[in-house]
Scaffold this active site. Sequence first.
Site, mmCIF file in Angstrom:
data_model
loop_
_atom_site.group_PDB
_atom_site.id
_atom_site.type_symbol
_atom_site.label_atom_id
_atom_site.label_comp_id
_atom_site.label_asym_id
_atom_site.label_seq_id
_atom_site.Cartn_x
_atom_site.Cartn_y
_atom_site.Cartn_z
ATOM 1 N N LYS A 122 0.911 -1.225 -0.004
ATOM 2 C CA LYS A 122 -0.024 -0.113 0.013
ATOM 3 C C LYS A 122 0.855 1.180 0.048
ATOM 4 C CE LYS A 122 -4.562 -0.053 2.029
ATOM 5 N NZ LYS A 122 -5.415 0.284 3.478
HETATM 6 O O1 G3P Z 1 -7.836 1.066 5.671
HETATM 7 C C1 G3P Z 1 -8.162 1.965 4.908
HETATM 8 C C2 G3P Z 1 -9.543 2.521 5.456
HETATM 9 O O2 G3P Z 1 -10.629 1.717 5.239
HETATM 10 C C3 G3P Z 1 -9.588 3.244 6.571
HETATM 11 O O3 G3P Z 1 -10.820 3.478 7.194
HETATM 12 O O4 G3P Z 1 -12.283 4.088 8.880
HETATM 13 O O5 G3P Z 1 -9.729 4.762 9.208
HETATM 14 O O6 G3P Z 1 -11.157 5.955 7.743
HETATM 15 P P1 G3P Z 1 -11.053 4.707 8.200
#
Ligand code: G3P
Length: 216
Positions: A83
């Site tokens: 990533k």
């Molecule tokens: O892992 C990437 C993304 O899904 C993170 O989500 O909830 O931290 O905005 P969030």
Amino acid sequence: MKFFVDTADTAEIREIANLGLADGVTTNPSLIAKSGRPYAEVLREICDIVDGPISAEVVATEAPAMLEEGEKLAKIHRNIVVKCPLTLEGLKATRALSNRGIRVNVTLIFSPLQALAAAKCGASFLSPFVGRLDDIGHEGMLPIDQIVRIMDNYDYPAKVLVASIRSPLHLLRAAEAGADIATLPPDVIKQILRHPLTDAGLEKFLSDWRQTKQKI
Ligand code: G3P
């Protein structure tokens, strides 16, 4: 549509994988920190649980160091997808890693043009974030519709992996938009299975069955 599990909690991943609902896993530095475990160790365990793309994020901010970290992460397991954030340096690393045959999931995408640039730089997965746009009062799903339409216009290999999903509604809209993948917190996966009419209907069935005094 593929479901990826968005966590580094291996017990949660195992539970979802046992349901057959885990086509892959995404992690990020915050999720790894939350696990409290060594990075490589938790990645290896996740790769043993789910036979699918497992996203592991670099933490360097300059392309050469991102490339070095990405190559190290990719060596952990054949299913590791590196990533990289959508920055200029992150796209330079994306190009270099994909030229070496290492799949890249470009993350922290918030606009359709960022996604288009990532696809042109060789990304295998594009991670547009929905919830974090909603959090600041923007229409988080709008870029998803735009990105899916743009990707359908061209033959880039990149898959649209909708991320930062906060609710079943986000998943519903992502599926309606035709996104390839949604990465879901375990709680959201469990939420989509629940419905009050299912609970009520089952209780009625069992109540009526109990009247028969039969056993199967
Ligand atoms: O892992 C990437 C993304 O899904 C993170 O989500 O909830 O931290 O905005 P969030």
